[in-house]
Design a protein around this motif. Structure first.
Motif, short mmCIF file in Angstrom:
data_model
loop_
_atom_site.label_atom_id
_atom_site.label_comp_id
_atom_site.label_asym_id
_atom_site.label_seq_id
_atom_site.Cartn_x
_atom_site.Cartn_y
_atom_site.Cartn_z
N LEU A 184 23.23 4.65 42.17
CA LEU A 184 23.53 6.07 42.09
C LEU A 184 25.01 6.32 42.34
N ILE A 185 25.66 6.99 41.39
CA ILE A 185 27.09 7.33 41.49
C ILE A 185 27.21 8.84 41.56
N LEU A 186 27.85 9.33 42.61
CA LEU A 186 28.00 10.77 42.82
C LEU A 186 29.48 11.12 42.91
N ASP A 187 29.97 11.91 41.96
CA ASP A 187 31.37 12.33 41.93
C ASP A 187 31.45 13.79 42.39
N GLU A 188 31.91 14.00 43.61
CA GLU A 188 31.99 15.33 44.24
C GLU A 188 30.64 16.06 44.19
N PRO A 189 29.58 15.49 44.79
CA PRO A 189 28.26 16.11 44.71
C PRO A 189 28.10 17.36 45.57
N THR A 190 28.97 17.56 46.56
CA THR A 190 28.76 18.64 47.52
C THR A 190 29.36 19.97 47.09
N ASN A 191 30.22 19.97 46.07
CA ASN A 191 30.84 21.22 45.63
C ASN A 191 29.77 22.23 45.21
N ASP A 192 29.84 23.43 45.74
CA ASP A 192 28.98 24.57 45.39
C ASP A 192 27.56 24.47 45.91
N LEU A 193 27.20 23.39 46.61
CA LEU A 193 25.87 23.33 47.22
C LEU A 193 25.90 24.01 48.59
N ASP A 194 24.83 24.75 48.91
CA ASP A 194 24.80 25.39 50.23
C ASP A 194 24.50 24.33 51.29
N ILE A 195 24.73 24.71 52.55
CA ILE A 195 24.62 23.75 53.65
C ILE A 195 23.19 23.26 53.82
N VAL A 196 22.20 24.12 53.56
CA VAL A 196 20.80 23.70 53.68
C VAL A 196 20.49 22.60 52.67
N THR A 197 20.90 22.79 51.42
CA THR A 197 20.67 21.79 50.38
C THR A 197 21.44 20.51 50.68
N LEU A 198 22.64 20.64 51.24
CA LEU A 198 23.43 19.46 51.61
C LEU A 198 22.70 18.62 52.65
N ASN A 199 22.09 19.27 53.63
CA ASN A 199 21.36 18.53 54.66
C ASN A 199 20.18 17.77 54.06
N VAL A 200 19.49 18.39 53.09
CA VAL A 200 18.37 17.71 52.43
C VAL A 200 18.88 16.52 51.61
N LEU A 201 19.97 16.73 50.88
CA LEU A 201 20.54 15.65 50.07
C LEU A 201 20.96 14.48 50.96
N GLU A 202 21.56 14.79 52.09
CA GLU A 202 21.97 13.72 53.02
C GLU A 202 20.77 12.94 53.53
#
Length: 619
Positions: A456-474
């Motif tokens: 899995l390659i992620l290029d700037e995946p956190t831009n525009d995601l809210d903090i709740v979604t970021l925590n789930v992604l992490e």
């Protein structure tokens, strides 16, 4: 002192209620972060505060006489102006004085005009201001002042908009994702700048390190209600958890009482006494509390990762150069199972090019990339989704099949999968172009993950995601068993999920650092001596040095003008050399263009020699 009051504002779109009766205030010197899930109305509230939208009810009251500025995701710049002209286009009186002084330097023979401009600089104390604004431009990598806005990238436009705002020093600054398009060095400088400056801030940002270090208050919009926390991000997390525990305890108590009161209601005859009528009214209040348990809809990420063999990806003696820089210089690396690598480096050092070569969407100049037979790459790029005209959300997912395989042999429909990514039945039939920036990113992430990649390659995946979604992604990435390669400016995100870093130093130098981003910063800070910035931050400015140096009046004028001339000549030289490198010079004009270049170089050398001669007189 109150700067702004939001008083009972509400906003709906048709049947959809974004928020109702929202109120909060912003006072002088507060540095406030505004946190909410994507789609809950953050952008709408920002637009209402800035006068770009109207609430259905309520009002926003702004204190008279304060200077406000708004950094949005859209850039209010004039395409035909240069960077320098864009900066001077503001109403700032000191900038007008500096502009007149810069123009006077271009015509030193007009001594009367030069003397007036020089005196105005003294009278307005503009020398220090000029040093400060040049430092801002230097830190935001906007040193080529002759570039026109129309030729700037999106990132450069964002940095120019930010620079203009910082240079004008408003009383109250509103920021929408200020760290997007900034590299890590710029973000850390901006953190320090905001922490030290006496400026009132109200911002939306997903950058949790930035929240931690800059903000002294958090305002959260959660399930239609506003909650305020007097502290930084860590304090907010602690107090939010306490609030939710308390709320759930209150709801549990109300539910137990509701069961008892419901039994009483069913036993009562139709005729009501005054006493029973009062108890009946209380029953409905208890019922409202008992049924108010939070519906925590969070993104559910689940994939059936393809089996991974022993051979992953090997990069062998890769080289890649562009006319103005080297990206890869004989680079080799063999990826191992379960590696979790973060990629950091300044903008322009070749991070995205590296990923494109790895995924074979770009060819290296030499060397090769060997991908194992069992490897299935999932590549989340910054470009995102490119939907067809009129395409709906569910159509995007159905391109991968009506049913999607998950772990342990489970199968899920396209509609059910979208629900896991917080797209309800109604939203699934919206046109893709109607989605917000965060919703587009979430949909794109869904399309990458449903292909079940094991690399899995992620290029700037956190831009525009809210903090709740970021925590789930992490949380998902922490359990992801495949290989992971991430480019991100989100230091909090990087610290949680990567084991080591590829540090792009520039000119083909890539360092493999054994640790996360915080480890790297600690190492850098302890290993490197502190050096002065290229733009002087000393209290004595270059103006004071020249005046105190004993140069004559005419020599002072000449010295000041030479600095500007040298910068212009260096720019001309670079432009002509680039024309040759790009093959844009016609055959019949090569000789004339070469002579032009030689003349520029000769003039530049003469100016530099004279500059050294005059600077030697400075004590």
């Amino acid at each position: 002192m109150n700067y702004l009051s939001v008083e009972n504002i509400s906003k709906s779109y048709g049947e959809r209620v974004l928020f109702k009766d929202i109120s909060f205030g912003i006072n002088k010197d507060q540095k406030i972060a505004f946190i909410a899930k994507n789609g809950s109305g953050k952008t709408t509230i920002m637009n209402i505060i800035n006068g770009f939208d109207e609430p259905d009810t309520g009002q926003v009251v702004i204190r008279k006489g304060i200077r406000m500025a708004f950094l949005s995701q859209d850039f209010n710049l004039q395409n035909e102006l240069t960077i320098e002209e864009s900066i001077f286009a503001s109403d700032n009186e000191i900038l007008k004085v500096i502009e007149q002084y810069e123009k006077a330097l271009e015509n030193p023979e007009d001594e009367e005009r030069y003397q007036k401009a020089f005196d105005d600089m003294d009278r307005h104390n503009a020398w220090d201001f000029e040093t400060q604004y040049k430092q801002i431009l230097f830190k935001l990598k906007l040193e080529d002042l002759k570039l026109k806005v129309k030729n700037l990238s999106g990132g450069q436009k964002k940095r120019l908009s930010l620079a203009i705002i910082l240079i004008n020093k408003p009383d109250f600054l509103i920021l929408d994702e200020p760290t997007n398009h900034l590299d890590l060095e710029m973000i850390e400088w901006l953190e320090d700048y905001f922490a030290k400056e006496n400026i009132t801030l109200f911002m939306v940002t997903h950058d949790r390190f930035f929240l931690e270090r800059v903000c002294n208050e958090i305002i959260e919009l959660d399930n239609g209600k506003v909650y305020q926390y007097k502290g930084n991000y860590s304090y907010y997390l602690e107090k939010k958890e306490e609030r939710q525990i308390s709320e759930n305890a209150t709801i549990d108590k109300a539910q137990n009482l509701f069961i008892k009161e419901l039994a009483w209601m069913r036993r009562q005859p139709k005729a009501r006494t005054t006493k029973s009528k009062s108890r009946q009214d209380d029953f409905y209040k208890i019922k409202e509390v008992a049924e108010s348990r939070r519906k925590e809809n969070v993104v559910e990420l689940e994939i059936n990762m393809e089996r991974m063999g022993s051979k992953i990806i090997e990069m062998v003696k890769l080289n890649k150069k562009f006319p103005d820089r080297t990206i890869l210089n004989d680079f080799s690396y063999a990826f191992q199972r379960g590696e979790r690598i973060g990629i950091i480096g300044k903008n322009g050092t070749g991070k995205s090019t590296f990923l494109n070569i790895l995924t074979k969407t770009m060819e290296p100049d030499s060397g090769k990339v060997i991908i194992g037979d069992t490897i299935k790459i999932g590549y989340y790029t910054q470009s995102g989704i490119n939907p067809k005209p009129g395409q709906k959300v569910i159509d995007i997912i159905k391109e991968y099949g009506e049913y999607i395989p998950l772990t342990k042999g489970k199968i899920i429909s396209a509609s059910q999968l979208l629900e896991r990514f917080l797209f309800d039945a109604k939203k699934q039939y919206d046109f893709v172009e109607k989605l917000s920036g965060g919703e587009l990113k979430r949909l794109y992430l869904c399309t990458v993950l449903i292909q079940n990649p094991n690399f899995l390659i992620l290029d700037e995946p956190t831009n525009d995601l809210d903090i709740v979604t970021l925590n789930v992604l992490e949380s998902f990435l922490l359990d992801y068993p495949g290989c992971l390669l991430v480019v991100s400016h989100d230091r909090y995100f990087m610290d949680k999920i990567v084991d080591h870093l590829f540090v792009f130093r520039g000119e083909g130098e890539i360092e493999d650092f054994p640790g996360n981003y915080s480890d790297f910063r600690t190492y850098e800070d302890s290993a490197e001596p502190k050096v002065l910035n290229s733009v002087s931050t000393e209290k004595n400015t270059w103006k004071e040095k020249t005046v105190k140096a004993g140069l004559s009046f005419n020599e002072q004028k000449e010295f000041n003008k030479i600095e500007k001339d040298i910068k212009d000549l260096e720019y001309q030289k670079k432009q002509i050399e680039q024309e040759f490198a790009d093959g844009k010079v016609a055959d019949d004009k090569i000789e004339a263009k070469a002579n032009e270049l030689q003349k520029v170089i000769q003039t530049l050398e003469e100016k530099e020699e004279r500059w050294f001669e005059l600077s030697s007189k400075i004590e």
